[in-house]
Each structure stands twice: as structure tokens, then as C-alpha cells.
Design a protein around this motif. Sequence first.
Motif, PDB file in Angstrom:
ATOM      1  N   HIS A 211     108.714 -10.613 -18.228  1.00  0.00           N
ATOM      2  CA  HIS A 211     108.364 -10.122 -19.783  1.00  0.00           C
ATOM      3  C   HIS A 211     106.607  -9.788 -19.234  1.00  0.00           C
ATOM      4  CE1 HIS A 211     108.074  -8.112 -23.630  1.00  0.00           C
ATOM      5  NE2 HIS A 211     106.896  -8.951 -24.240  1.00  0.00           N
ATOM      6  N   GLU A 212     105.737 -10.673 -19.303  1.00  0.00           N
ATOM      7  CA  GLU A 212     104.757 -10.394 -19.012  1.00  0.00           C
ATOM      8  C   GLU A 212     104.707  -9.372 -18.162  1.00  0.00           C
ATOM      9  OE1 GLU A 212     101.882 -11.348 -20.693  1.00  0.00           O
ATOM     10  OE2 GLU A 212     103.894 -11.498 -22.104  1.00  0.00           O
ATOM     11  N   ARG A 213     104.769  -9.863 -16.903  1.00  0.00           N
ATOM     12  CA  ARG A 213     104.729  -9.346 -15.543  1.00  0.00           C
ATOM     13  C   ARG A 213     105.259  -7.810 -15.619  1.00  0.00           C
ATOM     14  NH1 ARG A 213     106.606 -14.033 -11.427  1.00  0.00           N
ATOM     15  NH2 ARG A 213     104.947 -15.338 -12.189  1.00  0.00           N
ATOM     16  N   THR A 214     106.127  -7.723 -16.291  1.00  0.00           N
ATOM     17  CA  THR A 214     106.670  -6.718 -16.777  1.00  0.00           C
ATOM     18  C   THR A 214     105.990  -5.271 -17.159  1.00  0.00           C
ATOM     19  OG1 THR A 214     109.380  -7.032 -16.478  1.00  0.00           O
ATOM     20  CG2 THR A 214     108.960  -5.194 -17.228  1.00  0.00           C
ATOM     21  N   SER A 215     105.383  -5.852 -18.016  1.00  0.00           N
ATOM     22  CA  SER A 215     104.679  -5.481 -19.376  1.00  0.00           C
ATOM     23  C   SER A 215     103.242  -4.344 -18.729  1.00  0.00           C
ATOM     24  CB  SER A 215     104.385  -6.483 -20.514  1.00  0.00           C
ATOM     25  OG  SER A 215     105.819  -6.081 -21.500  1.00  0.00           O
ATOM     26  N   GLY A 216     102.569  -5.717 -18.247  1.00  0.00           N
ATOM     27  CA  GLY A 216     101.585  -5.675 -17.440  1.00  0.00           C
ATOM     28  C   GLY A 216     101.667  -4.471 -16.307  1.00  0.00           C
ATOM     29  N   PHE A 217     102.356  -4.391 -15.520  1.00  0.00           N
ATOM     30  CA  PHE A 217     102.688  -3.267 -14.873  1.00  0.00           C
ATOM     31  C   PHE A 217     102.967  -2.180 -15.350  1.00  0.00           C
ATOM     32  CE2 PHE A 217     105.486  -1.168 -11.285  1.00  0.00           C
ATOM     33  CZ  PHE A 217     104.315  -1.354 -10.525  1.00  0.00           C
ATOM     34  N   LEU A 218     104.384  -2.167 -15.946  1.00  0.00           N
ATOM     35  CA  LEU A 218     104.887  -0.468 -16.883  1.00  0.00           C
ATOM     36  C   LEU A 218     103.080  -0.256 -17.538  1.00  0.00           C
ATOM     37  CD1 LEU A 218     108.036  -1.909 -18.213  1.00  0.00           C
ATOM     38  CD2 LEU A 218     107.300  -0.188 -15.519  1.00  0.00           C
ATOM     39  N   GLU A 219     102.561  -1.141 -18.320  1.00  0.00           N
ATOM     40  CA  GLU A 219     101.245  -0.891 -19.102  1.00  0.00           C
ATOM     41  C   GLU A 219     100.120  -0.023 -17.664  1.00  0.00           C
ATOM     42  OE1 GLU A 219     100.169  -3.749 -21.147  1.00  0.00           O
ATOM     43  OE2 GLU A 219     102.070  -3.935 -22.363  1.00  0.00           O
ATOM     44  N   ALA A 220     100.072  -0.469 -16.964  1.00  0.00           N
ATOM     45  CA  ALA A 220      99.433   0.092 -16.336  1.00  0.00           C
ATOM     46  C   ALA A 220      99.215   1.925 -16.083  1.00  0.00           C
ATOM     47  CB  ALA A 220      99.136  -1.380 -14.939  1.00  0.00           C
ATOM     48  N   LEU A 221     100.624   1.585 -15.601  1.00  0.00           N
ATOM     49  CA  LEU A 221     100.958   2.881 -14.921  1.00  0.00           C
ATOM     50  C   LEU A 221     101.002   3.555 -16.136  1.00  0.00           C
ATOM     51  CD1 LEU A 221     104.356   1.895 -12.885  1.00  0.00           C
ATOM     52  CD2 LEU A 221     102.329   2.449 -12.013  1.00  0.00           C
ATOM     53  N   GLU A 222     101.543   3.710 -17.197  1.00  0.00           N
ATOM     54  CA  GLU A 222     101.097   4.553 -17.983  1.00  0.00           C
ATOM     55  C   GLU A 222      99.845   4.762 -18.872  1.00  0.00           C
ATOM     56  OE1 GLU A 222     103.590   2.925 -21.614  1.00  0.00           O
ATOM     57  OE2 GLU A 222     105.298   3.062 -20.372  1.00  0.00           O
ATOM     58  N   ARG A 223      99.058   4.035 -18.134  1.00  0.00           N
ATOM     59  CA  ARG A 223      97.227   4.274 -18.815  1.00  0.00           C
ATOM     60  C   ARG A 223      96.933   5.456 -17.625  1.00  0.00           C
ATOM     61  NH1 ARG A 223      96.631  -1.068 -19.361  1.00  0.00           N
ATOM     62  NH2 ARG A 223      96.083  -1.935 -17.485  1.00  0.00           N
ATOM     63  N   ARG A 224      97.627   5.272 -16.149  1.00  0.00           N
ATOM     64  CA  ARG A 224      97.290   6.752 -15.307  1.00  0.00           C
ATOM     65  C   ARG A 224      98.152   7.473 -15.344  1.00  0.00           C
ATOM     66  NH1 ARG A 224      94.196   3.175 -10.970  1.00  0.00           N
ATOM     67  NH2 ARG A 224      94.839   5.653  -9.860  1.00  0.00           N
ATOM     68  N   GLY A 225      98.864   7.471 -16.718  1.00  0.00           N
ATOM     69  CA  GLY A 225     100.149   8.892 -16.994  1.00  0.00           C
ATOM     70  C   GLY A 225     101.616   8.915 -15.710  1.00  0.00           C
ATOM     71  N   LEU A 226     101.674   7.545 -16.554  1.00  0.00           N
ATOM     72  CA  LEU A 226     103.096   7.330 -14.618  1.00  0.00           C
ATOM     73  C   LEU A 226     103.908   6.597 -15.587  1.00  0.00           C
ATOM     74  CD1 LEU A 226     104.917   8.162 -12.795  1.00  0.00           C
ATOM     75  CD2 LEU A 226     104.124   5.875 -11.484  1.00  0.00           C
ATOM     76  N   ARG A 227     105.194   7.447 -16.246  1.00  0.00           N
ATOM     77  CA  ARG A 227     106.117   6.490 -16.906  1.00  0.00           C
ATOM     78  C   ARG A 227     107.105   6.459 -16.178  1.00  0.00           C
ATOM     79  NH1 ARG A 227     107.128   5.327 -22.098  1.00  0.00           N
ATOM     80  NH2 ARG A 227     105.383   6.353 -22.377  1.00  0.00           N
ATOM     81  N   LEU A 228     108.093   5.092 -15.589  1.00  0.00           N
ATOM     82  CA  LEU A 228     109.001   4.706 -14.852  1.00  0.00           C
ATOM     83  C   LEU A 228     110.502   5.386 -16.062  1.00  0.00           C
ATOM     84  CD1 LEU A 228     108.473   1.453 -13.102  1.00  0.00           C
ATOM     85  CD2 LEU A 228     107.932   3.459 -12.491  1.00  0.00           C
ATOM     86  N   PRO A 229     111.142   5.792 -14.756  1.00  0.00           N
ATOM     87  CA  PRO A 229     112.690   5.754 -15.975  1.00  0.00           C
ATOM     88  C   PRO A 229     113.076   4.715 -15.724  1.00  0.00           C
ATOM     89  CG  PRO A 229     112.717   7.135 -14.079  1.00  0.00           C
ATOM     90  CD  PRO A 229     111.402   6.807 -13.859  1.00  0.00           C
ATOM     91  N   PRO A 230     114.147   4.881 -16.359  1.00  0.00           N
ATOM     92  CA  PRO A 230     115.187   3.434 -17.203  1.00  0.00           C
ATOM     93  C   PRO A 230     115.678   2.624 -15.229  1.00  0.00           C
ATOM     94  CG  PRO A 230     115.551   4.994 -18.396  1.00  0.00           C
ATOM     95  CD  PRO A 230     114.858   5.586 -17.683  1.00  0.00           C
ATOM     96  N   GLU A 231     116.676   4.219 -14.445  1.00  0.00           N
ATOM     97  CA  GLU A 231     116.840   3.343 -13.351  1.00  0.00           C
ATOM     98  C   GLU A 231     116.180   2.965 -12.385  1.00  0.00           C
ATOM     99  OE1 GLU A 231     116.537   7.948 -13.445  1.00  0.00           O
ATOM    100  OE2 GLU A 231     117.291   6.616 -14.469  1.00  0.00           O
TER     101      GLU A 231
END
Length: 350
Positions: A211-231
Amino acid sequence: MPRKKADSPNAPLAPGQAATINDIARLSGVSKKTVSRIINDSPLVRQDTREKVQALMKELGYAPDPLARALAFRRSFLIGMVYDNPTAQYIVDMQYGALDALRGTSFELVVHPCDTRSPGYIEGVRRFVQQQKLHGVILVPRASEDQALVEMLDQIGCRFTRIAALPLDETSATVVTHDRDGAAEAADYLLSLGHRDIALITGPSAYRSAHERTSGFLEALERRGLRLPPERIIEAGYTFESGVAAAEKLLLGGQRPTAIFTGNDEMAAGVYKVAMRAGLTIPRQLSIIGYDDSPLASRLWPSLTSVRRQTRDTGRTAAAMLIQPEGSALRTASVRPHLAVRDSCQPPEL
């Protein structure tokens, strides 16, 4: 009847005979109680006597038995390690770290693998602690995340140190591994190379580390304007086989990502296998980052960029916290991860 030579105060040991505490007392000319005090680092012994007895113990290769000492002094010289983790190298490195901390002390390490999904596992840990008369227990993820297990150990008065991705409460002695920060560094690195089509293979959601690794990775991407699609986000099981299955979904279908971050190195190795089968060149056509920086990372070809989690240091710190006197023991310690850059990443093809 004349006294046997073996009973003489200065009689040497027979060839091959193992020394006992009685032999050490007899040959050094002190009482058995004095030898026991020296073994247990009591200050109630003169320094010259201590040095003489310790020299004799070294000469004869005498080592006190931990279980016998536990019975004699009503305290144990055994540290337990309780774990439920599918990554064998992680557990080996954790044990090496604990042994580093215990080397040169009176303590020994005993291990207890368990299945935290089994309804009787907490009772099994209770029996392990009580039968071995443990001084304390190192709780490794995922066992460290189980509050019911912690409450049982509190109830029976067993000391413990938890290893966790983040602080779990305010009272437990904990070694925090900051997994969120390590994953964020991986995300920042891929973005710095210019990757925008990125996929994530996570560990099992039942693990706090995943959970922590997933959240840390996705939040870092979102801070730079990138949101991963569910697939582009696939849950796997921290195993090589689950990494293969997840990579097949990402690489053998339609449009493939240019980079994949996996929750551990075992799953990254699974991605390597699928990429090779698909005819993809790493890193020219696919960049990969793992997590753990296990020995596997440097053995893959090309060598794997991975988040180094300092597992051996973590085990060493956890064991050191347990063997400190209770009043002076640290409540929280940190072992911080960082990215070990190797050859598995480059900017995406234009």
C-alpha cells in the motif's frame, strides 16, 4: 580409596572432552557462582578474576548453553523472529542483520515462519514464545502489521520490535522503513527520463508495504501532473510467477507502456522474462525499476535499477533495540531507502 585424577582441582580435561561450567570453576580456582557472574557480565567480580576466567573459557572453547542459562536465571538469551513473507532473500537478509547485532553478545536467534491467514497462527506464536522462553521477538511484515498479535505479546509480557513501512502506533518499538519515500524516488526518476506511459505492478494489498509503495509512486506521479489509468495498475503477489502474469497483461496485449515499476525485484524478474519472450529490448524499448535491491538486481541482465531498502540494516537495528535495557531502548528508529541506479532504464524511444 585414592582420589581419581579427574577429580583433582588441577586435573586437565581428557582429549576431546567438552568443558562444563564446573570445569571452568575448578581449573580457574573460583566458585561456580563466580563463573556464572562473569558469563552474565556482573559487575560484582574483580577485573583480574574476570580476565583469568574469560581467558580459560576461550582456551577451552567453552560456550554457555542459552537454554540452560534461561532456566537458571529465569530469563532467556534467545531472540525470536516471526515472519510471513513470500520473498526468501528478504528473510535471509533480515536474519543476517539480526545476527550481526547479536554477534559477541549472549543472545542467539531462533525463527518462526507462520501463515498470518491461518486462524490458529497467533496461538502458534504464543507457544513459540513461551516454550522457548524468549527474551523478545522481532516482528517482520506482514506479521508486524497484525494488531491482534501485538496485543497477545503485550498480554504475556513479551518484548517485541515491529518492522513496518510507517509508524503503526505510538507505543510499540518500531523500525520504520519509509517505503512510500522509496517508491516516490522511483517515480521521480522515471519522469526525469521523460517517461509518461508508465505501468505499476503492486504487491498484495494485504501488505502495508505494498500500500505504501503504491501510494508513494502514484502520488509522486500526480505531483508532476501524471495520473495512471486503472489498466496500468496491476496487483500481484511479490513472487516471480505473479510478476510474469502481470507483465503478460501489460506487454502482450495492445499498446505497451514504456516503463514499469514493480513492488519488488522478484516481480521485476518476471517482467524481464515476458519482455524477452515478446522480443523487447531492455532498456531501449522498456525501462524497469524494482524494489528491495536484492542480490537478484545485480544478477539480471541488464542489471536492474532498484530501490535499496537496507534490509540487513533493518534486521540489525531491530535486534539491537531488543537487547538494550528496557529503560534505555529506542522506541522508534528509521532505515531510509534510496534508488540504486543501474542499466535497466533510459529515456523512451521517440
